[in-house]
Design an enzyme around this catalytic site. Structure first.
Site, short mmCIF file in Angstrom:
data_model
loop_
_atom_site.label_atom_id
_atom_site.label_comp_id
_atom_site.label_asym_id
_atom_site.label_seq_id
_atom_site.Cartn_x
_atom_site.Cartn_y
_atom_site.Cartn_z
N ASP A 94 -29.41 -3.66 45.32
CA ASP A 94 -30.69 -4.19 44.83
C ASP A 94 -31.52 -3.02 44.33
OD1 ASP A 94 -32.85 -5.69 44.19
OD2 ASP A 94 -33.30 -6.35 46.23
N ALA A 95 -31.26 -2.63 43.08
CA ALA A 95 -31.86 -1.42 42.52
C ALA A 95 -32.86 -1.71 41.41
CB ALA A 95 -30.76 -0.51 41.97
N LYS A 96 -32.74 -2.89 40.79
CA LYS A 96 -33.64 -3.32 39.70
C LYS A 96 -33.77 -2.26 38.62
CE LYS A 96 -36.23 -6.36 42.82
NZ LYS A 96 -35.58 -5.95 44.09
N ARG A 97 -32.65 -1.69 38.21
CA ARG A 97 -32.63 -0.68 37.18
C ARG A 97 -32.73 -1.31 35.80
NH1 ARG A 97 -33.23 2.05 41.46
NH2 ARG A 97 -32.04 3.94 41.87
#
Length: 280
Positions: A94-97
């Protein structure tokens, strides 16, 4: 992991639970702080206690980056432990890059090759060339933010747009999140896309399913944020379930005593049993 393998695990375990591994050293049992790597030891205990009740684990990368190099090492040890001991589990970074193409390609390489996650969350704001580098990894999944569970989601995601791109022909007025969903389906390897849709927006799932009927949806917001599992399933479930319901705090912080892993299992079991009842 292929989509079919994920579907098979849901059928076997009668669960579509994703456990969020968002480790805060201020909340874990104090006795773990005396160990060399308290984050990893906490995660390992949670994983061992819940792996048969869930189909996915989702570490939120910020909770590891906050502790610098030590936190990143803990993350690496955690994902390696899951892959080596429970390879049937679907893993989500869950990095939302999301950045311009060459930067996104490096983000994808970090999470898909170095850490060997099955999937990563991405932000679509910069468009096609910021997401397609993730989609280029054939055996991996890209989970794109669509309609999130936080209050600020209404700042932009539900605004009405006329679909105009420069001088391009208008495609008709619609909410921005719908435009995002529809446009993403035209991108290369879009079959590898999944989407984040918050449980607190349960009334939107019917419309979302009209656009992406077959895609998996990662659903945060059940429990602590007030989302309803039954409502999400009523409006969002498809023939293959198509949902990964995330729970973090309600499970991993069910207790901060020496019984923390047992209490985490009890909470995970409650959710799994509720899911099994829905599936039946």
């Amino acid at each position: 992991m292929t989509t079919q393998e994920l579907i098979d695990q849901i059928k076997i375990k009668k669960s579509f639970l994703c456990v969020g591994l968002d480790v805060d050293l201020n909340k874990i049992p104090k006795q773990l702080l005396e160990l060399e790597d308290p984050i990893f030891e906490f995660n390992k205990a949670i994983i061992n206690a819940t792996h048969d009740l869930c189909v996915s684990y989702k570490p939120n990368i910020a909770f590891y980056e906050a502790y610098g190099l030590k936190g990143w090492i803990s993350l690496q040890k955690t994902i390696s432990y899951i892959n080596e001991n429970y390879p049937e589990i679907f893993t989500i970074a869950d990095a939302k890059r999301g950045d311009i193409g060459n930067t996104s390609a490096m983000y994808a390489k970090a999470f898909f090759e170095d850490l060997n996650f099955d999937s990563v969350t991405v932000a679509p704001y910069m468009g096609k060339d910021s997401v397609e580098p993730f989609l280029a990894f054939e055996s991996k999944h890209t989970i794109m933010l669509a309609l999130t569970s936080n209050e600020g989601a209404f700042d932009f995601q539900t605004l009405t747009t006329n679909g105009t791109r420069g001088e391009a022909e208008q495609s008709g007025a619609k909410e921005l999140y719908k435009q995002v969903l529809e446009t993403s389906k035209t991108w290369e390897n879009s079959k590898n896309l999944m989407y984040v849709v918050g449980a607190t927006k349960a009334e939107y799932f019917t419309e979302i399913r009209k656009i992406v009927p077959d895609s998996f949806l990662l659903v945060p917001g059940v429990g602590a944020q007030g989302g309803s599992l039954s409502e999400v399933c009523k409006h969002g479930m498809n023939a293959n379930v198509g949902l990964l319901i995330n729970s973090s705090r309600a499970i991993i912080y069910a207790s901060n005593g020496i019984d923390f892993s047992e209490k985490a299992r009890e909470e995970a079991l409650k959710m799994q049993q509720e899911m099994e009842a829905i599936l039946n």
